[in-house]
Design a protein around this motif. Structure first.
Motif, PDB file in Angstrom:
ATOM      1  N   LEU A  85       5.394  -1.235  -6.197  1.00 34.68           N
ATOM      2  CA  LEU A  85       4.512  -1.720  -5.282  1.00 34.68           C
ATOM      3  C   LEU A  85       4.297  -3.276  -5.476  1.00 34.68           C
ATOM      4  N   ALA A 117      -3.336   2.536  -3.195  1.00 32.25           N
ATOM      5  CA  ALA A 117      -1.771   2.818  -2.604  1.00 32.25           C
ATOM      6  C   ALA A 117      -1.549   4.268  -2.603  1.00 32.25           C
ATOM      7  N   ASN A 143       0.581  -1.150   0.059  1.00 37.21           N
ATOM      8  CA  ASN A 143      -0.160  -0.035  -0.088  1.00 37.21           C
ATOM      9  C   ASN A 143       1.001   1.125   0.029  1.00 37.21           C
ATOM     10  N   SER A 170      -3.649  -7.291  -1.116  1.00 36.54           N
ATOM     11  CA  SER A 170      -3.082  -6.164  -0.663  1.00 36.54           C
ATOM     12  C   SER A 170      -2.274  -6.268   0.600  1.00 36.54           C
ATOM     13  N   SER A 205       4.564   1.458   5.256  1.00 33.70           N
ATOM     14  CA  SER A 205       3.990   0.179   4.785  1.00 33.70           C
ATOM     15  C   SER A 205       3.827  -0.700   6.101  1.00 33.70           C
ATOM     16  N   HIS A 260       7.878  -4.120   0.465  1.00 36.79           N
ATOM     17  CA  HIS A 260       7.365  -3.050  -0.768  1.00 36.79           C
ATOM     18  C   HIS A 260       8.225  -3.573  -1.796  1.00 36.79           C
TER      19      HIS A 260
END
Length: 610
Positions: free
Chosen positions: A258, A327, A74, A288, A81, A242
Motif C-alpha cells: 500500500l 484500503a 486504496n 490517500s 486502484s 500501488h
C-alpha cells in the motif's frame, strides 16, 4: 461471474451533468504533469531510504520538490486502484473492486475526473494509463488525447493535465530468468519473511534494474518538459499506482502493498501552493489515492462533485487531513479473498473476512517470479522459519495490528496483545463507520452480488444502496457475529441459517464453519439457492468425514456450471482435494472465463505433482 450486469448508456450523462461547467481557469492556471509508474512501492525509490535503489532522477525531483511520506493506495493492485483514481470514489464503494471485473456503474451520476477538467477548460492527455475496471464506457472516452503525448498540443492548449504512465517497473519485469542482472544480487535488502536464497536475491536485483529503467524514463520526460519551455508553468506529480512488487507486497494489505512514493514539484510562480516553505522538505500528511482526483479538480478551479470521497490535500481549498486511510482487498485474478485495512499513520489494522484461507494462495501470475517459486519450495521442503512459512497457511486470524514505525515489515501482529486492546477497539469502530459512510459493496461474495444485481437489473453501485436488497448494517452485524470465533454466538448463528436473505444465511454458515458447529440445517443447506452457502456446507461435511455428500454437492455445482464456479474451484483447493475426478465434469463453456481456466490449470498441476 464477471459479466452479465446490465450496461447503462452514457447518453446525456456526463455532458448533461457537467455541460454547464464553463469555468475558465485562464492562462495563469497551472499545468499538471502526472507521472505514474506501475507496481513499485516506496522501498524501491532511493530518496525513501533504500541505499541500494538506483533512482537519481526521482531523487533529484524530490530534492527540488516535496516528498510525501504517508501516501497510500486504496487497493494493492492495479485495476481497482485505477477505478478509484478515475472516479474519485473507492472501487469498494462502486462495486468495481474485484480484479478485472469491468462491472458497470451509473455513468449518468458518476463522472470521471478528466470530464470535470475538460469542462473547466483544461486540455487532458493520457499516455496509456487506463485499465479502469469499469464497464459501460470506453476508458479513452474521457480524454482529449488518449495515447502518446502530443507535446505540440500541450504547448498550444495550456492549461493542461497530462498523465504519462511508465510500465518499466511492472510486475512482469521481475518475471523470467534472473541470471543476467546489472544490479548486484548481494546489494539488496530482504525482509524477514523472504528466505535468503539466490533466486530471491536475483529477483530483487532484476527488479532494481527495472526500477532504474523507469527512473531513466522519468528523467527523459522531465528533460523534454524543460526543452519545450513548459517546466516553469507545470506542477509535476510522481507516484506509483500501488505498492509491490515482490511476493507478499502487491495484492496484499501490508505496508509493502500500500505504501507508495508521492513526489510533487511546484514551480516558483505557484509558490502559494507549496505545502512547506522549503524545497526538498518532507510532508507527513496522510494522503490517500482517493484524495488525488479531487485535488486535481480543485487545482483546476472546477467544482468538485459530491460523489468524490477524498480530501483535497494541496492548494487553497485544502481540507483537513483524514484520521484514517481506508484500503481493501477482494478477488485478485483467479484467487478469492476479502479484507479491509485502516492506517492512522502509526498503525496498520487489517480485518480478514476470510480467515480460513492462506495469504499466499497459488496465483498464476504471481508464481511466474523465481522468487515466489523459490519461497514456496523452501516452505514445502520444511526449511522455512516460522515467519517465512506462516503466509502459506490459513490466516486463522480475524484481525491484524502492526506498528508501522517499529515493524515496517508487518510481521508482529499486536492484535492479541493486552496493551493494544484500546487501539484495536478504536480501529474496529472506525472501520465500521467508514464502511457505512463509503457503502462497502463487499459484504457478500462477488458471485452473490452479481446474481442479485442481475436479478433486479441494477449495477452493483445501485444494489448496495438499496437497503431492501443489501442491508449493509445487518450484514456488518452478521459478519461480526460470524467472525468473532466464540461459541456464545452459536444459537444466533444457527438462527441466521433460517433467514430469508442469502446474506444472513451466508454469514450464519460462515460462522458455524469457523467454529465447527454442526447446525441442524446443514444437509438442507446443500441445496440452498446460494451456491456460496452450498460450498461452505459441503466443506463442513467433508471435514466431518461425510465425503460422499460433500463431493456430490461439488460435482453437481461443476456439472451444472455454477454461477460461482471460481468459488467452487478455490474451495476445492482449500479443501485439499484431488481435483482430477471433479474436473472431468467441467463444462467446456465454463472455461471461457480465463480465471476459471487458470484455476483448472492450477488444480491439475497440483494433482500430478509428486
Amino acid at each position: 461471474m464477471r459479466v452479465g450486469l446490465e450496461k447503462r448508456s452514457i447518453g446525456a450523462s456526463v455532458i448533461g451533468i457537467f455541460g454547464l461547467l464553463t469555468i475558465c481557469v485562464g492562462s495563469n492556471g497551472p499545468n499538471i504533469l502526472w507521472l505514474t509508474s506501475e507496481d513499485n512501492g516506496v522501498e524501491w525509490v532511493g530518496c525513501y531510504g533504500n541505499p541500494h535503489a538506483e533512482t537519481p532522477h526521482l531523487d533529484a525531483l524530490a530534492a527540488d520538490g516535496f516528498r510525501y511520506t504517508r501516501c497510500y493506495a486504496n487497493a494493492p493492485v492495479c485495476a481497482p486502484s485505477r477505478s478509484t483514481w478515475i472516479t474519485g470514489m473507492l472501487a469498494i464503494s462502486n462495486g468495481t473492486f474485484p480484479m478485472r471485473s469491468r462491472y458497470p456503474i451509473p455513468h449518468d451520476r458518476i463522472a470521471y475526473y478528466p470530464d470535470l477538467l475538460r469542462a473547466a477548460g483544461v486540455y487532458t492527455g493520457n499516455d496509456r494509463k487506463t485499465d479502469y475496471n469499469i464497464g459501460g464506457r470506453d476508458d479513452s472516452a474521457c480524454w482529449d488525447q488518449a495515447g502518446s503525448v502530443d507535446w505540440s498540443a500541450l504547448k498550444a492548449r495550456q492549461p493542461f493535465f497530462q498523465v504519462i504512465n511508465f510500465t518499466e517497473s511492472h510486475e512482469s519485469k521481475a518475471q523470467g530468468e534472473t541470471d543476467r542482472t546489472q544490479h548486484s544480487p548481494e546489494a539488496v535488502s530482504l525482509p524477514p519473511y523472504h528466505p535468503d536464497l539466490s533466486p530471491v536475491r536475483r529477483t530483487y536485483a532484476k527488479y532494481h534494474d527495472a526500477v532504474r529503467r523507469m527512473d531513466e524514463r522519468v528523467g527523459e520526460v522531465l528533460t523534454r518538459l524543460e526543452a519545450e519551455g513548459l517546466a516553469e508553468d507545470t506542477i509535476v506529480v510522481y507516484t506509483s499506482d500501488h505498492g509491490g512488487v515482490l511476493p507478499r507486497s502487491k495484492r496484499f494489505l501490508f505496508k509493502s502493498g500500500l505504501h507508495c512514493p508521492l513526489i510533487i514539484r511546484i514551480p516558483d510562480r505557484y509558490r502559494e501552493l507549496w505545502p512547506d516553505p522549503d524545497r526538498g522538505s518532507t510532508v507527513d500528511r496522510l494522503v490517500s489515492f482517493l484524495d488525488m482526483p479531487k485535488t486535481w479538480v480543485s487545482l483546476a478551479g472546477a467544482p468538485v462533485p459530491e460523489t468524490m470521497q477524498g480530501r483535497i490535500f494541496l492548494g487553497p481549498e485544502t481540507e483537513p487531513e483524514p484520521a484514517y486511510h481506508f484500503a481493501f482487498r477482494g478477488r485478485m485474478d483467479e484467487r478469492i479473498d476479502n479484507a479491509r485495512a485502516l492506517i492512522d499513520g502509526r498503525y496498520l489494522y487489517i480485518r480478514n473476512y476470510m480467515p480460513h484461507v492462506p495469504w499466499m494462495q497459488h496465483l498464476d501470475y504471481l508464481w511466474k517470479m523465481e522468487a515466489t517459486q523459490a519461497w514456496a519450495d523452501h516452505v514445502a521442503a520444511g526449511r522455512a522459519t516460522a515467519v517465512q512459512g506462516r503466509y502459506f497457511e490459513p490466516k486463522a486470524v480475524l484481525e491484524e495490528l502492526y506498528d508501522l514505525e517499529s515493524d515496517p515489515a508487518n510481521i508482529n501482529n499486536l492484535a492479541g496483545d493486552p496493551d493494544f486492546q484500546v487501539t484495536l477497539q478504536r480501529f474496529r469502530q472506525a472501520l465500521r463507520t467508514l464502511q457505512l459512510a463509503f457503502t462497502d459493496t463487499g459484504l457478500l461474495p462477488e458471485s452473490e452480488m452479481v446474481r442479485l444485481a442481475g436479478r433486479h437489473g441494477l449495477t452493483l453501485y445501485e444494489l448496495a444502496r438499496d437497503s431492501s436488497l443489501y442491508d449493509l448494517p445487518a450484514l456488518l452485524d452478521a459478519s461480526d457475529l460470524a467472525l468473532e470465533g466464540t461459541l456464545e454466538n452459536r444459537e444466533a448463528l444457527v438462527r441466521l441459517l433460517d433467514a430469508p436473505d442469502a446474506g444472513s444465511r451466508y454469514w450464519g454458515m460462515a460462522g458455524c464453519f469457523g467454529l465447527g458447529i454442526n447446525p441442524p440445517q446443514l444437509l438442507q443447506l446443500l441445496s440452498d439457492e446460494s451456491h456460496e452457502i452450498r460450498l461452505l456446507a459441503a466443506w463442513m461435511l467433508f471435514q466431518q468425514g461425510e465425503d460422499v455428500q460433500a463431493l456430490a454437492c461439488l460435482e453437481t455445482l461443476i456439472k451444472e456450471s455454477s454461477y460461482a464456479m471460481l468459488s467452487v474451484l478455490n474451495t476445492i483447493d482449500w479443501m485439499g482435494l484431488d481435483a482430477a475426478p471433479l474436473l472431468a465434469e467441467m463444462p467446456s463453456s465454463a472455461l471461457a472465463d480465463p480465471y476459471v481456466q487458470r484455476m483448472v490449470d492450477i488444480l491439475r498441476t497440483k494433482a500430478i505433482r509428486p
